[in-house]
Design an enzyme around this catalytic site. Structure first.
Site, short mmCIF file in Angstrom:
data_model
loop_
_atom_site.label_atom_id
_atom_site.label_comp_id
_atom_site.label_asym_id
_atom_site.label_seq_id
_atom_site.Cartn_x
_atom_site.Cartn_y
_atom_site.Cartn_z
N PHE A 338 0.82 -1.21 0.00
CA PHE A 338 0.00 0.00 0.00
C PHE A 338 0.86 1.26 0.00
O PHE A 338 1.83 1.36 0.75
CB PHE A 338 -0.88 0.05 1.26
CG PHE A 338 -2.11 -0.79 1.18
CD1 PHE A 338 -3.21 -0.36 0.45
CD2 PHE A 338 -2.18 -2.01 1.83
CE1 PHE A 338 -4.36 -1.13 0.38
CE2 PHE A 338 -3.32 -2.79 1.78
CZ PHE A 338 -4.41 -2.35 1.04
N ASP A 339 0.49 2.21 -0.84
CA ASP A 339 0.95 3.59 -0.66
C ASP A 339 0.18 4.14 0.54
O ASP A 339 -0.97 3.75 0.76
CB ASP A 339 0.66 4.41 -1.93
CG ASP A 339 0.89 5.89 -1.71
OD1 ASP A 339 1.95 6.23 -1.15
OD2 ASP A 339 0.02 6.67 -2.06
N LYS A 340 0.80 5.00 1.31
CA LYS A 340 0.12 5.51 2.50
C LYS A 340 -0.77 6.71 2.19
O LYS A 340 -1.98 6.67 2.37
CB LYS A 340 1.15 5.91 3.57
CG LYS A 340 0.50 6.45 4.86
CD LYS A 340 1.53 6.84 5.90
CE LYS A 340 2.26 8.12 5.52
NZ LYS A 340 1.41 9.33 5.61
N THR A 341 -0.15 7.80 1.70
CA THR A 341 -0.86 9.07 1.57
C THR A 341 -1.92 9.01 0.47
O THR A 341 -1.62 8.68 -0.68
CB THR A 341 0.13 10.20 1.26
OG1 THR A 341 1.14 10.20 2.26
CG2 THR A 341 -0.57 11.54 1.23
N THR A 343 -4.17 6.93 0.10
CA THR A 343 -4.67 5.56 -0.09
C THR A 343 -5.22 5.03 1.24
O THR A 343 -6.40 4.75 1.36
CB THR A 343 -3.56 4.64 -0.62
OG1 THR A 343 -3.04 5.18 -1.83
CG2 THR A 343 -4.10 3.24 -0.88
#
Length: 496
Positions: A338-341, A343
């Site tokens: 996962f990308d954090k920001t 998402t």
């Protein structure tokens, strides 16, 4: 850049025009063909309608088949060209013989079906790369160059490596560059996805298209045109879009054997019918039937339609599928990164903590913070001001406002001197952070940005600013764990 975008749109538009013309002209041809008529006038009408379908709309198939033939190779385009071309040629020769059936509807139908599939495929590729095109269009059209004559505006396309640029607060960076002088915070979210702007000073690299914060930067250009980061992203996506699905590569491998096999069978059919004493027209008719029945019109339509339906349904659920291969492999995923920001998080910083060590209530401190930050362009200032406004607090007037990029701001509010910034900023003004230091270290360890507040020379509060988790993020990750999928996180935050 504009030529690249225009070229892609033109390709999709041309594919659509070919499919539309072929479909409109093929419908009456198919209707007449199913009627099994013997009228010479209707046959001529079929011929007139089928000719532009085969030789204008379907010309790319013949062109590709000829190129492959010169290389002693073949694929499904070869079979389409052979089938449609043979049916058309046979029908033209028997046009005036009422006793013979014509196959204009077969030639036009094959070309139309496959062109529809090709258009849907091009349309899917165009939609998939639209987000990247929007990023490219964010890059400014002009730049301010500094030289011996002073400042001058030039087109971004005319920039050269080594040029010295001036970027003012709120402007977008024209090209990949190195900071020669100045200090500012740069919003790099369009490239990295990170919501928190990055502090930049002399010697730091910046990326073209990113948004400059409240400071003035002088930049030395390090890359232009196709060598920039944005151009590289576009190139990668284009290559991904041009790549074929595993099932399509399998079809290509099969077709390298299948197409010559079909041609050989058609030839054997022709010879067998002649050997049995059949007329040449009958033998040709049966040989062409072998070519036509083997034409992959269903495959040419089925795969693009499947991709369109799947990507369309995914898009309605907020899922962006970069290419068909990713879609095909998704059923076998065992790890999701996962990308954090944006998402798993909301994608913009918010106040998550307010540690108040003063005698005043939180609302009192927030009102003064709002007064100082109400006109701020800094991401931390906007987050604090947004928190105060959400609580319905009034905006007090601020006087003697001063901003120091990368460190903090100060102003006079209701006869009190208010300072907001990092710990170093307070120390520069002779304000010890005291007990707030430990709280600041704890917030930083959690990936939050600490903002210190002082009133009249005394440290009174600490704001923690971070990107909050999105609603439903926890549920989504838990469901993946329930499916046996391992989850990982990619973030540009601190190591902790």
């Amino acid at each position: 850049r504009q030529l690249l975008i225009a070229s892609e749109r033109a390709r999709v538009r041309q594919a659509g025009q070919r499919a539309q013309v072929a479909g409109l002209l093929s419908l009456p041809v198919l209707t007449l063909g199913m009627a099994m008529h013997r009228s010479r006038l209707l046959r001529i009408l079929e011929w007139a309608l089928a000719t532009p379908v085969v030789f204008w709309a379907g010309w790319p198939f013949f062109e590709k088949a000829w190129r492959l033939a010169r290389q002693r190779a073949s694929n499904m385009d070869t079979l389409i060209a052979l089938g449609a071309g043979s049916a058309y040629a046979y029908s033209v020769t028997t046009l005036w013989w009422r006793s013979r059936h014509v196959y204009f509807e077969a030639a036009a139908g094959i070309v139309s079906f496959v062109l529809l599939g090709r258009y849907l495929e091009e349309r899917a590729k165009g939609k998939a790369s639209e987000a990247i095109r929007c990023l490219v269009e964010l890059q400014p059209q002009t730049a301010t160059v500094l030289d011996a004559s002073g400042e001058r505006k030039v087109a971004v396309d005319s920039l050269r490596i080594g040029d010295l640029l001036l970027v003012r607060p709120g402007e977008r960076i024209p090209a990949d560059a190195l900071v020669a002088s100045g200090r500012s915070d740069v919003d790099e979210s369009m490239v990295t996805g990170e919501a928190m702007p990055v502090a930049k000073a002399a010697g730091d690299r910046v990326t073209g298209g990113c948004l400059n914060g409240s400071g003035v930067l002088r930049l030395q250009v390090t890359a232009v045109g196709p060598d920039t980061v944005l151009a590289g992203i576009v190139r990668m996506v284009d290559e991904a879009q041009a790549g074929k699905l595993p099932v399509q590569r399998l079809v290509d491998r099969v077709s390298s054997v299948f197409v010559p096999g079909v041609m050989a069978l058609a030839g054997l059919s022709l010879l067998a019918w002649i050997a049995r004493g059949a007329r040449l027209t009958t033998a040709l008719s049966n040989a062409i039937a072998v070519l036509l029945i083997a034409c992959p019109c269903s495959l040419g339509l089925a795969t693009p339609v499947a991709i369109m339906v799947a990507t369309g349904r995914a898009a309605r659920h907020g899922i962006y599928v970069r290419n068909g291969q990713a879609l095909e492999l998704a059923a076998r995923l065992d790890v999701v990164v996962f990308d954090k920001t944006g998402t798993l998080t909301e994608g913009h910083p918010r106040v998550t903590d307010l540690i108040n060590l003063s005698k005043w209530p939180d609302s009192f401190l927030l009102e003064r913070a709002l007064a100082v930050e109400s006109a701020s362009e800094h991401f931390l200032g906007r987050a604090i001001a947004s928190e105060a406004r959400e609580q319905g607090l009034r905006t007090l007037p601020a006087e003697q406002f001063q901003a120091h990029p990368g460190r903090g701001v100060q102003a006079s509010v209701a006869a009190q001197r208010v300072l907001l910034g990092n710990e170093t900023y307070l120390q520069e003004h002779g304000v010890p952070s005291g007990r707030l230091t430990g709280h600041g270290e704890r917030l930083a360890a959690q990936g939050k940005t600490p903002v210190y507040m002082a009133l009249d020379g005394t440290a009174v509060a600490l704001f923690g600013v971070a990107d909050r988790p999105r609603p439903g993020a926890r549920t989504a990750v838990e469901r993946l764990h329930g499916l046996g999928v391992r989850t990982l996180l990619v973030t540009g935050d601190i190591q902790a």
